[in-house]
Every structure is written in structure tokens, then in C-alpha cells.
Design an enzyme around this catalytic site. Structure first.
Site, mmCIF file in Angstrom:
data_model
loop_
_atom_site.group_PDB
_atom_site.id
_atom_site.type_symbol
_atom_site.label_atom_id
_atom_site.label_comp_id
_atom_site.label_asym_id
_atom_site.label_seq_id
_atom_site.Cartn_x
_atom_site.Cartn_y
_atom_site.Cartn_z
ATOM 1 N N GLU A 45 26.096 -19.081 57.555
ATOM 2 C CA GLU A 45 24.814 -19.035 57.434
ATOM 3 C C GLU A 45 24.058 -19.927 58.286
ATOM 4 O OE1 GLU A 45 22.864 -17.965 53.900
ATOM 5 O OE2 GLU A 45 24.438 -16.377 53.407
ATOM 6 N N GLU A 102 30.782 -14.383 52.055
ATOM 7 C CA GLU A 102 30.138 -14.612 50.624
ATOM 8 C C GLU A 102 29.790 -13.335 49.933
ATOM 9 O OE1 GLU A 102 28.271 -18.028 51.186
ATOM 10 O OE2 GLU A 102 25.847 -17.357 50.149
#
Length: 815
Positions: free
Chosen positions: A432, A508
Site C-alpha cells: 500500500e 490482504e
């Protein structure tokens, strides 16, 4: 790049860090620096040999200086800007890094000897990890510096040693900056420190690389590339390949070298292929000769297996299709902090194995070598991930400060360290990162991607990306072998339609939040819910604004061949990131875990187990049945089970048979009786197979007053090595033996015999009890106490007591 119907095969085998294998031979000696360390939090000039450290604290390494607390909301208080619903707002994060005192400087000092030292020996020091900005001094001289606290690093210290090899002073200065992490990073020499002694001609740290370019059930071709330092034309290499029974299955010599690199090829007949179900391992024993005299010996552990990614069809291991049933984990070990302990890691993996988990993502940093070693042995596939930041900050003092100068060095160390481990099936280049949506983000991604391909072309590369639309547009997703998406399940189909890979990985998933044993009424599906007690409901219907419930991910895996599985956030609760209460004191640990900080399963554990563990039945009832004050009120009952139907009874009254169905995602994976009226007594569920035949039943009862403590150990026999641990579940029951699910009594402990009290935890993210003190409050009627073996054999006895109830003790054999 994967095109439709194009097969790319990644083949290899691997080593478990030499640190776990390379111990001692007549040609090489490796030992740990564990005992005899001195430690201080004072920032002074303590590098020189004559420095007086006699008043410093005595510690054993691995050591995490911050885990002893105390907790404080002022520890690393952070102000963070978060974009939510298109609005950017700065919020104060009180427990983001666990509310523990990890920030600041710490010094470690010890002395060590190198036996029979002379100038013909090479001595290296290897740190499995040091948190952080490590400056290493040997006999007053600076030997090396490594800023990234999660990575392993080594340096040659031969020139700094005393001529006799005796009484060498080692000093290490570490410094953790404030606002340098988004979770609890730990502090200090939290992983092992090795001394490695060889001759001048030797195989260096991580100096071998094993691949298997051809694999079948009948035969495997093994290629071993070995680097030899200080090589000359008279150097030769001989290697034996041994199976798990230490039987030689192949052998070979090499007289050819190219720039100090030897290449050997072997054939293993009828190889035992590594998989989570059959984690079969081999080892290559390599001997180095100079003028026919042996000068070194090096052991490389590896496994044989194949990886295939097929567009539209999925991920294949050894030719068999499977979907990742994985979890993400941070590196802390709950009440033990970041200080690595192999028994604690094994305990975590054992619980995950029972749940049906088969994969681990090391989010978001290089793992301890002990974790990778155990994944090799116990059968877990791994995604290794080095960074949470690239060159743009998430945290004011995060890794971005070092990225441009150190990223390639850090990547190379990780890749060389773990490229021989069969458990490692995928590299991730980040998580991210803010530059996902920037033009320069593609260039950084390609830079890291190319390093992976250069150092290890055998494994696919992914990245945890949460800005799905950006990476679909700017090319980052197409650059990767496996596009990994964090959450955003609703965009999977668009990604599949857009990308040439025709494959999608949930790198995720979920971020469902719950507190073990806590239930809120009425149970409702909702995001970002906050309750007055700073807890989350274990009806498993609460999640975060960016995420979803487990049922969404189950359906995605079940309904689409092109999804290759998921890594749930997270397997275990961890210190820090107490979302959704990250601005609410006293919360200081996460609520994402399937298992809580005390290593006690939450209800959600059984939801995943019902879907993932196909070898055993699951039948789990929730909530508990102690609801004084709710008499006559609707109190829904959920059942997590692999069976398709079940009947619920309350005090003998049937609430009917529920069948899993497609009316909602929750009805597809859970059995729910939403009309149950609470009355104290007995709740029973009877599960049926597809033919309506009774297969299993489970019962819970309303508990009376707490009467006694019950202690249950995960292991009744532990090793007398000074490190091994036993995890002991502590619960309170009534006079009839029924667990008391709402009791919060203070339990006090004492230990006698061959061991010591180590720590305790109860899984309550708001509890400020210190882990290392021999007392802890129960949370939802339970906690976990941890005891550590001595180095001598005998019995270890843990005793537990509390007011107004009978105490208990348990005896653990130490041998």
C-alpha cells in the site's frame, strides 16, 4: 507477462537460513551470542573497550527493551492524516505503536572469544535483525552500520579482533525514531546474533543458490551454485545431497569455476516433493578443498517443488491446483514482544495449521529466519514482503529516509537469505505504498521487480496494492506476475477483465474486527462501529471502512477459478493499530486477529476452520450463554460448522433446523437463528450430514459463580534448553465445571522448579496489565500464561490463585 492460456512455470528449491543449520565442524564454527550482555537506555559513548558497563542491566539476547512497558498514551503519540469518504482529516493516534516505550536509544555490550584464532581465519558477525539504525563496534572500532531494523545483515570483523582472539568487546548502538512505524516494531537486539568463524577460503553467508529447473515424479534436476571467497585455481567443491533420513541420494564434484562461482548439477530419482501436506526437505552438504585439503563445509537445506500460474485457471503447486488459505501476520509475539522465540512461533503455526491455514504473508517486513525455517518444516507457503514504505513517507521517520540508498541492499539481503527456502513461493515488493497513484511509482516498482528477477528468477512477484483503479491504469498491476489487491473485492472482476494475467490474488483481505467473548445486540453488519466499552462484537459482522467480512472472500474464492486465494488480515492480534479505536485510550493492540493477543482463538477462528480444514469437523456455538438481565430478550445464536445443516435447542426446545443457503453471503457460510429468546440453561446444537443423519453435537451451559481455576498446557513436556516455552490456558469454571465466560478475576502466579515465569496476556486490547508481571486479569473468563524452561532437567510447576475460588497448579516436565 502472462497471456490467456499461457503457462509460466516457476521452479525451485531452497535453504533454511544457515543460522539454523551451520553450527560447528572442524572447518567452520558458528555460535550465538545469547548470554552475558549488558544493556542501557542511556545515550552515551559506550563503544570503546574500557567503558565501564558494570552498572548496566544484565540481559539475554534476543531482547526487546520496550515490551516491559509501562503502557502510556504519550508513547509515540502520532497525528495522522487519513482520507475517508473523499475527506482528509488529521486524527490523533494514541496506541498506534502499542503505547510502549520503543522510541529512543539503547546500547548493548558483551565480550566474546574466538578460539584458536589466527590471521588465517575469517570471522563474521551476522545479525538476524536489530531495531534499528544499528551501529556495530568491535574493540572500539566501527565495523558496520545497517539502518533497517527488520533485515538480516553481516560484516567481516576479522581486522578488528584482538590478536589472541580473546576478550573481544562488542558494542551495538540502536536508535528508534518517533513516528517511524505504523505498528509496534519492538526495540533492541530482538533477533539472534551469530559469530561465524571460517578459514580464508570459505563459502560466505548465504553463499549458495539451489534451483530445480526440471521436476517430475520420477526425477528432479538440481542445480547448486556455490560462491567461494578468496578462491584460487586449486580450489574444488564436492557436494552430497541427503534426504530427510540423511541418506545420500546424489553426489557431485566441480572443478570448473567462473569468478569464484561453482555450478553443480544433480539428479534425484523419485523425489519427495515439498508441499504443505508433505513438507519434505533435502540438504546439500558442500565441502571446499584447496589443493585437495578440505578447508570448509557448508550445509544448504532445500526442498523440491514446482510453481505454476495459469491464466483463467489459477495457482498450481506440484501440478495440483490450490488456492491460498493464508493469513498476514506482524512479527510481534504478543506478550513476548518482538524478541524472537522459536517455540512461540511454532505455537502460532500449530494453531494456524489446525485452522486449515496453509500460507503466511510476512507483513510488512523481512521475517525472522526461525519463522521461515518452521514454515519449511511444518508446511506453510510464504509471501515474503520487505517494505511498508518506498521513497514516499507513510510515517514521518519511516523507511523512506533510507530507501534510495538502501533499498537494493535490503532487497539483495532478503533474496539471498531466503531464496533457497521451499516455503517461499512469492516475493512481494511492498504494501500500500503512497506512490501507487503517482507516475514515479511505476519506475520504483520496476526497480524492485528487476532486482527480484535478477537475484531469483524462479519465483513470481506481487505487491499489496489497495489503489486498484490506479494500478490498473498506470501499469503497475500488469508489471507484476501476480496482481495482489488489498481488499476492494468489488473491483476483482474489473481487474480480471482488464489484466492480461487473468488471475487475481487477495494479498490482504477481510479486516473484520472482534473482541473475544464480547457480543453486541442486535448483531448488525456495519463498518466503523464504535461501542462505549471500546470493544468490537464477536458476532463477526463488524469491519472497517476500507474492508469487508470473511464471507465476501469465501464467495470470491469459491465462485471464480481466476482468484488464487487470500491472505487474511490478520492471523493473530498484534501490538499497535487498535482500529477502530486508534484514537481512543486505553486501546493499544489490534482487533483484526482471528486469534487474540493471548493466542486464544476468537469465534472467527472456527468460521475459517469450517471452510479451510477439510480433514476435521467443526461445530462451534456463539455467543456464550451468561446474559443476566437479557431474560426474555432476543439473543441470536450463530453456529460455525462445515456441516450444511443443524438444529438448535434451548433447554430442550427446538428452534428448528437451519440450512446453509444462498439468500445472503452470511447464510451461505453460517447457520444463524436470529429469533432465539434468552433464558438461562442449556444450548445444544445437533449437526446433520447431507442425508439428514445426525453426525455431531455441541453443548454450552449458563455458568454459575466462579469456583476454581483450571490450567491446561499446550505441551506437557518441553526441552531443557533455556528457551523452550509452554503456553498454559487459564480459565475459571463453576462448581459443575462450566466455563465462566464473563469473569475478570485477577489471577496471580508463581513458578517453582526447572523454569521461570515468562509472561501472560488476556487478549483485551484495553487492558494495561504489564505482560511480564506474575499476575493478570481474566478477559472473557480466560488468559494465557507462558513459562520458560531452564537449562537443567526437572519439573516446572506453575501455580495460580485468585480471591474467592480454589487455585490450581500444573506440572510441566523439562527434559
Amino acid at each position: 507477462m502472462l497471456q490467456k492460456n499461457l503457462l509460466i512455470t516457476f521452479l525451485l528449491i531452497l535453504l533454511i537460513g544457515c543460522s539454523a543449520i551451520q553450527k560447528q565442524s572442524s572447518h567452520r564454527n558458528e555460535y550465538l551470542l545469547e548470554e552475558g550482555w549488558k544493556f542501557s537506555r542511556n545515550d552515551t559513548t559506550a563503544s570503546y573497550t574500557e567503558f565501564d558497563d558494570s552498572n548496566w542491566q544484565d540481559v539475554t539476547v534476543p531482547h526487546d527493551w520496550a515490551i516491559y512497558g509501562p503502557f502510556s498514551m504519550s508513547n509515540d503519540l502520532q497525528k495522522v492524516a487519513i482520507t475517508q469518504n473523499l475527506e482528509k482529516e488529521a486524527t490523533l493516534k494514541t496506541g498506534r505503536t502499542g503505547a510502549l516505550p520503543y522510541v529512543g536509544v539503547g546500547w548493548y555490550r558483551t565480550s566474546f572469544d574466538v578460539d584458536n584464532y589466527d590471521k588465517d581465519k575469517t570471522v563474521k558477525i551476522l545479525f538476524d535483525g536489530a531495531m534499528s539504525e544499528a551501529q556495530v563496534f568491535v574493540n572500539g572500532k566501527k565495523a558496520c552500520f545497517w539502518p533497517y531494523g527488520y533485515n538480516s545483515f553481516h560484516c567481516d570483523i576479522s581486522e578488528y579482533l584482538n590478536e589472541s582472539g580473546k576478550n573481544n568487546t562488542l558494542a551495538v548502538r540502536l536508535e528508534n525514531q518517533p513516528e517511524s512505524s505504523r505498528w509496534y516494531p519492538g526495540a533492541g537486539l530482538y533477533r539472534n546474533v551469530h559469530i561465524i568463524v571460517t578459514g580464508k577460503i570459505h563459502i560466505p553467508v548465504w553463499g549458495t543458490h539451489v534451483t530445480t529447473p526440471e521436476v517430475s515424479d520420477e526425477q528432479a534436476k538440481v542445480v547448486l551454485v556455490t560462491k567461494v571467497e578468496n578462491c584460487n585455481v586449486n580450489v574444488t567443491v564436492s557436494t552430497d545431497i541427503l534426504d530427510s533420513n540423511n541418506q545420500v541420494v546424489a553426489t557431485g564434484n566441480s572443478f570448473q569455476m567462473n569468478e569464484n562461482v561453482f555450478t553443480q548439477e544433480f539428479q534425484i530419482k523419485n523425489p519427495n516433493l515439498w508441499s504443505p501436506e508433505n513438507p519434505s526437505l533435502y540438504k546439500a552438504v558442500t565441502k571446499v578443498y584447496d589443493n585437495k585439503k578440505q578447508v570448509d563445509e557448508y550445509v544448504t537445506r532445500f526442498g523440491v517443488r514446482t510453481i505454476e500460474l495459469i491464466a483463467d485457471e489459477g495457482f498450481f503447486l506440484n501440478g495440483k491446483k490450490r488456492k491460498f488459505r493464508g493469513v498476514c501476520n506482524h512479527h510481534d509475539l504478543g506478550p513476548l514482544g518482538a524478541a524472537v522465540n522459536k517455540a512461540a512461533i511454532r505455537r502460532q503455526l500449530t494453531m494456524l495449521k489446525d485452522m486449515g491455514c496453509d500460507a503466511i504473508r510476512t507483513s510488512h517486513n523481512m521475517p525472522a529466519p526461525e519463522l521461515v525455517e518452521l514454515c519449511d518444516e511444518m508446511g506453510f507457503m510464504m509471501m515474503l514482503e520487505p517494505f511498508d514504505e518506498w521513497d514516499i513517507a507513510k510515517c514521518k521517520n519511516g523507511y523512506h529516509r533510507f530507501f534510495n540508498q538502501w533499498a537494493e541492499k535490503d532487497m539483495v539481503n532478503m533474496l539471498h537469505h531466503f531464496r533457497n527456502n521451499p516455503s517461499v513461493v512469492m516475493w512481494s515488493i511492498g504494501n500500500e505504498v503512497p506512490s501507487q497513484c503517482r507516475k514515479e511509482g511505476f519506475e520504483v516498482a520496476k526497480f524492485l521487480h528487476d532486482i527480484c528477477k535478477r537475484e531469483d528468477p524462479t519465483r513470481p512477484i506481487t505487491c499489496g496494492m489497495d489503489q486498484v483503479l490506479c494500478v490498473l491504469k498506470n501499469g503497475i498491476a500488469n508489471l507484476l506476475d501476480v496482481p495482489g489487491f488489498n481488499y476492494r473485492v468489488h473491483l476483482y472482476q474489473q481487474a480480471y477483465d482488464t489484466l492480461s494475467h487473468k488471475l487475481v490474488l487477495g494479498s490482504e483481505t477481510a479486516s473484520t474486527v472482534s473482541s473475544r467473548g464480547i457480543y453486541k445486540f442486535p448483531p448488525e453488519i456495519a463498518a466503523n462501529v464504535k461501542h462505549d466499552d471500546n470493544q468490537c462484537s464477536s458476532y463477526d459482522l463488524e469491519y472497517c471502512w476500507w474492508s469487508n467480512l470473511p464471507d465476501n472472500d469465501f464467495a470470491m474464492a469459491d465462485d471464480h477459478n481466476w482468484t488464487i486465494g487470500q491472505f487474511v488480515w490478520t492471523g493473530f492480534d498484534y501490538l499497535g493499530e487498535p482500529t477502530p479505536y486508534d484514537g481512543s485510550w486505553p486501546n493499544h493492540s489490534s482487533m483484526f486477529g482471528i486469534i487474540d493477543l493471548a493466542s486464544i482463538p476468537k469465534d472467527r477462528y472456527y468460521l475459517y476452520r469450517s471452510q479451510w480444514n477439510s480433514n476435521e469437523n467443526t461445530l462451534h456455538i456463539l455467543p456464550h450463554w451468561n446474559w443476566e438481565g437479557r431474560e426474555g430478550l432476543v439473543t441470536p445464536v450463530f453456529v460455525y460448522t462445515n456441516f450444511k445443516s443443524a438444529e438448535l435447542f434451548v433447554n430442550g426446545k427446538s428452534y428448528g433446523v437451519q440450512h446453509k443457503n444462498d439468500s445472503t453471503l452470511q447464510n451461505r457460510y453460517r447457520l444463524m437463528w436470529n429469533n432465539v429468546v434468552y433464558e438461562p440453561g442449556e444450548v445444544k446444537v445437533v449437526a446433520y450430514d447431507n442425508n439428514g443423519i445426525k453426525k455431531q453435537e455441541a453443548v454450552m451451559r449458563t455458568a454459575g459463580k466462579p469456583a476454581r481455576i483450571v490450567l491446561t498446557a499446550d505441551r506437557m513436556v518441553i526441552n531443557a534448553d533455556g528457551n523452550d516455552l509452554a503456553y498454559i490456558n487459564v480459565k475459571v469454571v463453576d462448581k459443575d465445571g462450566n466455563p465462566c465466560p464473563i469473569d475478570s478475576s485477577l489471577i496471580k502466579f508463581s513458578v517453582n522448579g526447572a523454569g521461570t515465569y515468562k509472561a501472560a496476556a488476556n487478549g483485551d486490547p484495553t487492558c494495561l496489565d504489564l505482560f511480564h508481571l506474575p499476575q493478570m486479569h481474566l478477559f472473557s473468563g480466560q488468559l494465557t500464561a507462558i513459562v520458560q524452561a531452564a537449562s537443567n532437567k526437572g519439573n516446572l510447576i506453575l501455580s495460580a490463585s485468585a480471591d474467592n475460588m480454589d487455585g490450581s497448579h500444573i506440572t510441566i516436565k523439562v527434559e
